[in-house]
Motif scaffolding. Structure first.
Motif, PDB file in Angstrom:
ATOM      1  N   GLY A 152      61.861 -37.169   4.388  1.00  0.00           N
ATOM      2  CA  GLY A 152      62.169 -35.811   4.828  1.00  0.00           C
ATOM      3  C   GLY A 152      63.598 -35.369   4.619  1.00  0.00           C
ATOM      4  O   GLY A 152      63.967 -34.291   5.090  1.00  0.00           O
ATOM      5  N   VAL A 153      64.415 -36.175   3.911  1.00  0.00           N
ATOM      6  CA  VAL A 153      65.823 -35.835   3.731  1.00  0.00           C
ATOM      7  C   VAL A 153      66.209 -35.976   2.267  1.00  0.00           C
ATOM      8  O   VAL A 153      65.921 -36.993   1.629  1.00  0.00           O
ATOM      9  CB  VAL A 153      66.737 -36.752   4.581  1.00  0.00           C
ATOM     10  N   VAL A 154      66.870 -34.949   1.733  1.00  0.00           N
ATOM     11  CA  VAL A 154      67.495 -35.035   0.411  1.00  0.00           C
ATOM     12  C   VAL A 154      68.997 -34.935   0.649  1.00  0.00           C
ATOM     13  O   VAL A 154      69.475 -33.950   1.221  1.00  0.00           O
ATOM     14  CB  VAL A 154      67.027 -33.911  -0.531  1.00  0.00           C
ATOM     15  N   ASN A 155      69.739 -35.963   0.230  1.00  0.00           N
ATOM     16  CA  ASN A 155      71.167 -35.963   0.551  1.00  0.00           C
ATOM     17  C   ASN A 155      71.998 -35.275  -0.525  1.00  0.00           C
ATOM     18  O   ASN A 155      71.491 -34.849  -1.568  1.00  0.00           O
ATOM     19  CB  ASN A 155      71.666 -37.381   0.851  1.00  0.00           C
ATOM     20  N   GLY A 198      65.990 -43.942   1.062  1.00  0.00           N
ATOM     21  CA  GLY A 198      65.007 -44.472   0.129  1.00  0.00           C
ATOM     22  C   GLY A 198      64.694 -43.576  -1.049  1.00  0.00           C
ATOM     23  O   GLY A 198      64.922 -43.932  -2.208  1.00  0.00           O
ATOM     24  N   MET A 199      64.140 -42.388  -0.797  1.00  0.00           N
ATOM     25  CA  MET A 199      63.799 -41.469  -1.871  1.00  0.00           C
ATOM     26  C   MET A 199      65.045 -41.052  -2.644  1.00  0.00           C
ATOM     27  O   MET A 199      65.007 -40.898  -3.869  1.00  0.00           O
ATOM     28  CB  MET A 199      63.095 -40.240  -1.310  1.00  0.00           C
ATOM     29  N   ASN A 200      66.149 -40.897  -1.943  1.00  0.00           N
ATOM     30  CA  ASN A 200      67.389 -40.465  -2.587  1.00  0.00           C
ATOM     31  C   ASN A 200      67.873 -41.474  -3.615  1.00  0.00           C
ATOM     32  O   ASN A 200      68.285 -41.112  -4.719  1.00  0.00           O
ATOM     33  CB  ASN A 200      68.461 -40.227  -1.524  1.00  0.00           C
ATOM     34  N   LEU A 201      67.813 -42.741  -3.259  1.00  0.00           N
ATOM     35  CA  LEU A 201      68.258 -43.777  -4.181  1.00  0.00           C
ATOM     36  C   LEU A 201      67.391 -43.785  -5.436  1.00  0.00           C
ATOM     37  O   LEU A 201      67.886 -43.963  -6.551  1.00  0.00           O
ATOM     38  CB  LEU A 201      68.213 -45.137  -3.483  1.00  0.00           C
ATOM     39  N   GLY A 202      66.087 -43.560  -5.272  1.00  0.00           N
ATOM     40  CA  GLY A 202      65.188 -43.517  -6.421  1.00  0.00           C
ATOM     41  C   GLY A 202      65.464 -42.339  -7.331  1.00  0.00           C
ATOM     42  O   GLY A 202      65.441 -42.459  -8.563  1.00  0.00           O
ATOM     43  N   ILE A 203      65.720 -41.160  -6.759  1.00  0.00           N
ATOM     44  CA  ILE A 203      66.060 -39.985  -7.558  1.00  0.00           C
ATOM     45  C   ILE A 203      67.330 -40.245  -8.364  1.00  0.00           C
ATOM     46  O   ILE A 203      67.416 -39.908  -9.558  1.00  0.00           O
ATOM     47  CB  ILE A 203      66.220 -38.757  -6.649  1.00  0.00           C
ATOM     48  N   GLN A 204      68.308 -40.860  -7.727  1.00  0.00           N
ATOM     49  CA  GLN A 204      69.567 -41.142  -8.425  1.00  0.00           C
ATOM     50  C   GLN A 204      69.382 -42.207  -9.507  1.00  0.00           C
ATOM     51  O   GLN A 204      69.997 -42.132 -10.580  1.00  0.00           O
ATOM     52  CB  GLN A 204      70.625 -41.545  -7.402  1.00  0.00           C
ATOM     53  N   ASP A 205      68.523 -43.212  -9.249  1.00  0.00           N
ATOM     54  CA  ASP A 205      68.158 -44.174 -10.294  1.00  0.00           C
ATOM     55  C   ASP A 205      67.619 -43.438 -11.516  1.00  0.00           C
ATOM     56  O   ASP A 205      67.980 -43.737 -12.664  1.00  0.00           O
ATOM     57  CB  ASP A 205      67.035 -45.107  -9.813  1.00  0.00           C
ATOM     58  N   ALA A 206      66.704 -42.503 -11.267  1.00  0.00           N
ATOM     59  CA  ALA A 206      65.988 -41.836 -12.351  1.00  0.00           C
ATOM     60  C   ALA A 206      66.934 -41.070 -13.266  1.00  0.00           C
ATOM     61  O   ALA A 206      66.801 -41.123 -14.501  1.00  0.00           O
ATOM     62  CB  ALA A 206      64.935 -40.890 -11.768  1.00  0.00           C
ATOM     63  N   VAL A 207      67.892 -40.363 -12.689  1.00  0.00           N
ATOM     64  CA  VAL A 207      68.824 -39.597 -13.519  1.00  0.00           C
ATOM     65  C   VAL A 207      69.717 -40.539 -14.321  1.00  0.00           C
ATOM     66  O   VAL A 207      69.970 -40.316 -15.513  1.00  0.00           O
ATOM     67  CB  VAL A 207      69.652 -38.634 -12.650  1.00  0.00           C
ATOM     68  N   ALA A 208      70.177 -41.617 -13.681  1.00  0.00           N
ATOM     69  CA  ALA A 208      70.996 -42.594 -14.401  1.00  0.00           C
ATOM     70  C   ALA A 208      70.212 -43.262 -15.526  1.00  0.00           C
ATOM     71  O   ALA A 208      70.732 -43.460 -16.641  1.00  0.00           O
ATOM     72  CB  ALA A 208      71.520 -43.651 -13.428  1.00  0.00           C
ATOM     73  N   VAL A 262      58.736 -42.978 -24.007  1.00  0.00           N
ATOM     74  CA  VAL A 262      58.876 -43.658 -22.720  1.00  0.00           C
ATOM     75  C   VAL A 262      57.600 -43.458 -21.906  1.00  0.00           C
ATOM     76  O   VAL A 262      57.173 -42.320 -21.668  1.00  0.00           O
ATOM     77  CB  VAL A 262      60.082 -43.111 -21.923  1.00  0.00           C
ATOM     78  N   LEU A 263      57.019 -44.547 -21.468  1.00  0.00           N
ATOM     79  CA  LEU A 263      55.896 -44.520 -20.530  1.00  0.00           C
ATOM     80  C   LEU A 263      56.453 -44.713 -19.129  1.00  0.00           C
ATOM     81  O   LEU A 263      57.184 -45.669 -18.877  1.00  0.00           O
ATOM     82  CB  LEU A 263      54.897 -45.630 -20.853  1.00  0.00           C
ATOM     83  N   ILE A 264      56.131 -43.798 -18.224  1.00  0.00           N
ATOM     84  CA  ILE A 264      56.588 -43.878 -16.836  1.00  0.00           C
ATOM     85  C   ILE A 264      55.367 -44.089 -15.954  1.00  0.00           C
ATOM     86  O   ILE A 264      54.449 -43.255 -15.941  1.00  0.00           O
ATOM     87  CB  ILE A 264      57.328 -42.600 -16.406  1.00  0.00           C
ATOM     88  N   VAL A 265      55.350 -45.187 -15.219  1.00  0.00           N
ATOM     89  CA  VAL A 265      54.227 -45.503 -14.337  1.00  0.00           C
ATOM     90  C   VAL A 265      54.626 -45.164 -12.910  1.00  0.00           C
ATOM     91  O   VAL A 265      55.519 -45.794 -12.335  1.00  0.00           O
ATOM     92  CB  VAL A 265      53.838 -46.989 -14.456  1.00  0.00           C
ATOM     93  N   GLY A 266      53.966 -44.161 -12.337  1.00  0.00           N
ATOM     94  CA  GLY A 266      54.255 -43.738 -10.970  1.00  0.00           C
ATOM     95  C   GLY A 266      54.861 -42.351 -10.930  1.00  0.00           C
ATOM     96  O   GLY A 266      55.952 -42.130 -11.466  1.00  0.00           O
ATOM     97  N   ALA A 267      54.158 -41.387 -10.327  1.00  0.00           N
ATOM     98  CA  ALA A 267      54.592 -39.985 -10.316  1.00  0.00           C
ATOM     99  C   ALA A 267      55.025 -39.535  -8.931  1.00  0.00           C
ATOM    100  O   ALA A 267      54.722 -38.423  -8.506  1.00  0.00           O
ATOM    101  CB  ALA A 267      53.485 -39.081 -10.853  1.00  0.00           C
ATOM    102  N   GLY A 268      55.754 -40.408  -8.221  1.00  0.00           N
ATOM    103  CA  GLY A 268      56.423 -39.983  -7.007  1.00  0.00           C
ATOM    104  C   GLY A 268      57.726 -39.291  -7.374  1.00  0.00           C
ATOM    105  O   GLY A 268      57.953 -38.944  -8.544  1.00  0.00           O
ATOM    106  N   PRO A 269      58.630 -39.093  -6.422  1.00  0.00           N
ATOM    107  CA  PRO A 269      59.890 -38.413  -6.728  1.00  0.00           C
ATOM    108  C   PRO A 269      60.691 -39.083  -7.839  1.00  0.00           C
ATOM    109  O   PRO A 269      61.303 -38.393  -8.673  1.00  0.00           O
ATOM    110  CB  PRO A 269      60.637 -38.455  -5.391  1.00  0.00           C
ATOM    111  N   THR A 270      60.699 -40.430  -7.877  1.00  0.00           N
ATOM    112  CA  THR A 270      61.455 -41.131  -8.920  1.00  0.00           C
ATOM    113  C   THR A 270      60.875 -40.863 -10.295  1.00  0.00           C
ATOM    114  O   THR A 270      61.588 -40.479 -11.231  1.00  0.00           O
ATOM    115  CB  THR A 270      61.481 -42.642  -8.637  1.00  0.00           C
TER     116      THR A 270
END
Length: 380
Positions: free
Chosen positions: A48-51, A291-301, A9-17
């Motif tokens: 600034g928020v992790v839910n 925003g960031m939270n939705l991306g983190i949850q995308d990544a795990v799924a 798997v190639l992942i482009v973008g090394a932000g939280p997601t």
């Protein structure tokens, strides 16, 4: 993986997601290559928020406990008109091990995710920019600005609102932008300000959010007609005087910026062997801190779906990922859109808005519903 591939798997973008996805895949023993165009990770606070829901899914990569150690546990989210509380959203009774919003700068979130990825044997290739990406029946071929070519079974665009992966996959990104800009500043304050609660002030002059951060500073966010590129202490002071509870003094600005808010969702999160997650798939107002939270949850799924396919499961698992996550993104965009439009109502309508919010705050069912949504656990 056979020799015809450089990585699974190639992942482009090394932000939280991207970091969450890379760590999740590494923990499963899947070969992944994570690339980013920036020379270093985020060094500012930004999100600034992790839910609660994000902390739940980050347990799977052993990052949740590390974040909790470094953040502030805010069990209440107050909506106020000056010093008067209109409604208080209480997270403390939610059915989760994390009954609060965790206030922690994005820079710390990224650092802890990178630490975990490194422990698992992964790394980030920097700085390289994706120039072209093509797919065929067996995989994808990505070419970068430094001349390197990477062959992978699948590629994931976690490369933000201007995603090259999304654009080259030909996936539409429908939506628009709000008229007002937003000012954001991390400041040191004196006065009566809560060290462990988030306060949203809906004044006649406009909205502002004040949230504590672990280093002793406070995040201030406010929509304004034309935000300055670098908000000054006098500028933030004027916002607090006009919209805040009164009695607050800005000592200095640690960091600040401005931004315009878009609301968009990709037409699909999958086009063959190209997949999307995070801001590449959806962007929306910062109202509600999703925003960031939705991306983190995308990544795990997505890591679960990719692991299933790479282990010999049906290719349709990737369609299931898109089918499951895209409606959630649309729902979050709709919720944050409502909150943003309420926040940016014309001045004449704001007193009525505040009165209605005060009435809603007295309805326990409405309060609980908002807590479930803001915490993300409604999307389990």
């Amino acid at each position: 993986m056979n020799s015809s591939y450089d990585t699974d798997v190639l992942i482009v973008g090394a932000g939280p997601t991207g970091l969450t996805l890379a760590a999740s895949l590494a923990q499963r023993g899947i070969s992944a290559t994570l690339v980013d165009r920036q020379a270093a990770g985020a060094n500012t606070s930004r999100a600034g928020v992790v839910n609660a829901r994000s902390l739940e899914v980050l347990e799977r990569v052993d990052v949740a406990r590390r974040l909790v150690k470094e953040g502030i546990q805010a069990a209440r989210f107050n909506i106020r008109d000056r010093a008067r509380t209109l409604t208080a959203v209480d997270f403390s009774t939610l059915p989760t091990d994390y009954p609060y919003s965790l206030l922690v700068p994005q820079s710390i979130t990224e650092r802890l995710l990178l630490d975990r990825l490194t422990e698992l044997g992964g790394s980030v290739v920097r700085p390289v920019s994706l120039t072209t990406i093509e797919q065929d029946a067996d995989g994808v071929t990505a070419t970068f600005d430094d001349g390197r070519v990477i062959r992978a079974r699948y590629a994931v665009g976690a490369d933000g609102i201007h995603s090259t992966v999304r654009e080259q996959a030909g996936i539409g990104f429908q939506g628009g932008a709000y008229d007002e800009s937003f000012a954001l500043a991390d400041v040191h304050l004196t006065g009566d300000v809560s060290p462990d609660e988030v306060n949203l002030y809906w004044a006649t002059a406009g909205l502002t959010v004040i949230a504590p951060l672990p280093d002793g500073s406070y995040r201030v966010v406010a929509p304004v007609e034309d935000a300055p590129e670098n908000p000054s202490a006098p500028f933030v002071q004027q916002i607090l005087d006009d919209r805040g509870p009164g009695g607050l003094t800005v000592i200095d600005v640690v960091w600040g910026s401005r931004f315009r808010v878009h609301h968009r969702v990709a037409d699909t999160f999958r086009a063959g062997r190209l997949l999307l997650a995070g801001d590449a798939a959806h962007v929306h107002s910062p109202a509600g801190g999703q925003g960031m939270n939705l991306g983190i949850q995308d990544a795990v799924a997505l890591s679960e779906a990719l692991a299933g396919v790479l282990a010999g499961g049906p290719d349709s698992l990737l369609d299931d990922y898109s089918a499951a996550r895209r409606p959630i993104a649309r729902d979050v965009v709709a919720m944050t859109d409502r909150l943003t439009r309420l926040a940016t109502l014309p001045r004449a309508a704001r007193p009525l808005r505040n009165a209605l919010i005060r009435v809603m705050g007295r309805i326990p069912k409405a309060n609980r519903a908002l807590a479930w949504r803001l915490s993300g656990i409604v999307y389990r």
